[in-house]
Write an enzyme that holds these catalytic residues in place. Structure first.
Site: not given
Ligand code: ADP
Length: 397
Positions: A7, A209, A239, A329-330, A332
């Site tokens: 990637n 993100n 965004r 986010i989804g 966690n």
């Molecule tokens: P990317 O799109 O860069 O792959 P991720 O899928 O890792 O990003 O998601 C990042 C987001 O997930 C951030 O906003 C982060 O705060 C959120 N996040 C990660 N862990 C938790 C958690 N335990 N509770 C709430 N939000 C979380």
């Protein structure tokens, strides 16, 4: 089969090496700050207890691939990069492609032709492919497009109400992104529900993100929230998502902003960050707990937009087997999932607070519509698709 997944970003390369038989990651790593005076390297393998870290100049993507190659050889995982069975590249924009492609000169040219549609991501993806071709000239290389899964949308879902000929000439339409993730979690959910994917209707929510939603009918995507670019749709870390386009002209008139400045504003300074100063949802939640009203507003807006899309996709799907949450986010944030799904019992959607708080797979109770938390694995999906395309191609020859 050993498949390397790459990637490439404009100054980074993320990789994972899979043994496909066991679906096992043999090595992984991240190379950052390519082209800067000092780059950063972090490499992991099953042979190392601790990650190997280095700081050194990495002038180009080709040097980055050389570092990966040396690491895999020194760790005795492969004898040479040419011993790999395939290399799968994440390519953000696939234009008209509805599935992954074995890269030859024609496909490479098509990827280059799609550059105006993804001016930041495409050159980086192309640099990664070219570097891998130089380092492993005899290994089949496959392009796995973020857009491909969404190509099944009907014209009334993907066409923008702009002058038709102009749209055709400039290839303006909804493409959608995060396709590999939506596809992967839909397949996983069909296994969890023990129902063939071709009979499943899903609303998939990739919340990282970047955030996007998709409506999947009988296993195929019929609509998605991101559009020509990843800017449209749900609210994201930085965004804006959906917006009245007239705001752009208003900003231009009132603030005398140039197009690239508006582009930056909408892509980098908006979303959660624009409202409350941070793009990280954990920080938004922390600020909210300590009474920060802007953080509460950002959180409410974020969840409200998700709920609106759930409603819209519920309407177009008719029957929904499951709503599926994934991404940082989804997977966690119980509070985002709860706020987005609560008060929807009139639609047969009943979230279970206790199961949701535990991040269980099933977070519904007595609900017609299942609500699932399914961790995504885009790298594994890219490896699976690479294997599939290589096998398909070798049968055809
Ligand atoms: P990317 O799109 O860069 O792959 P991720 O899928 O890792 O990003 O998601 C990042 C987001 O997930 C951030 O906003 C982060 O705060 C959120 N996040 C990660 N862990 C938790 C958690 N335990 N509770 C709430 N939000 C979380």
């Amino acid at each position: 089969m050993k498949i390397l997944v790459i990637n490439s970003g404009s100054s980074s390369i993320k990789f994972q090496l899979f043994s496909m038989k066991e679906r096992k990651v043999l090595a992984s790593g991240l190379i950052e700050q390519i082209g800067e005076p000092l780059g950063k390297v972090k490499l992991n393998s099953s042979h190392h207890k601790e990650p190997v870290t280095q700081k050194l100049a990495i002038p180009t993507h080709e040097h980055g691939i050389e570092i990966i190659s040396s690491f895999l050889i020194d760790s005795k995982i492969i004898k040479s990069l040419d011993n790999l069975d395939g290399i799968g590249h994440r390519v953000v924009h696939g234009g008209k492609f509805n599935e992954s492609q074995l890269i030859d000169d024609n496909i490479m040219q098509e990827i280059i032709n799609n550059t105006p549609l993804a001016p930041i991501h495409s050159p980086a993806n192309i640099a990664g492919i070219k570097a891998a071709e130089i380092e492993a000239p005899n290994v089949p290389q496959v392009a796995v497009f973020d857009t491909a899964f969404h190509q099944t949308m009907p014209p009334y879902a993907y066409t923008y109400a702009l002058p038709y000929d102009l749209c055709k000439r400039l290839h303006i339409r909804r493409y959608g992104f995060h396709g590999t993730s939506h596809k992967y979690i839909a397949e996983e959910a069909s296994k969890i529900l023990k129902k063939p994917l071709s009979k499943c209707n899903f609303i998939t929510l990739h919340l990282g993100n970047g955030t996007s939603a998709a409506a999947i009918k009988n296993g195929k995507c019929i609509d998605t929230s991101m559009g020509l670019s990843p800017l449209e749709g749900l609210i994201m870390g930085t965004r804006s998502g959906d917006l009245d386009p007239a705001i752009i002209f208003y900003l231009e008139r009132m603030e005398k902003l140039k197009p690239y400045e508006i582009d930056m504003l909408l892509n980098k300074q908006s979303g959660l960050k624009g409202i409350c100063g941070t793009n990280d949802l954990r920080e938004v939640q922390d600020k909210m707990s300590s009474g920060d009203e802007r953080a509460k507003l950002a959180f409410d807006m974020f969840c409200y937009r998700i709920k609106k899309y759930i409603g819209a996709y519920y309407a177009i799907l008719g029957r929904v087997d499951a709503i599926i949450f994934t991404g940082g986010i989804g997977e966690n944030s119980a509070s985002v999932r709860y706020q987005s799904c609560k008060d929807l019992s009139h639609c047969g959607i009943l979230i279970d607070k206790k199961k949701n708080d535990k991040n269980s797979t099933h977070i519904e109770s007595r609900s017609e519509v299942k609500i699932l938390v399914v961790p995504t694995n885009e790298e594994l999906e890219i490896a699976k698709l690479t294997e599939y395309i290589i096998q398909k191609n070798s049968k055809a020859n």
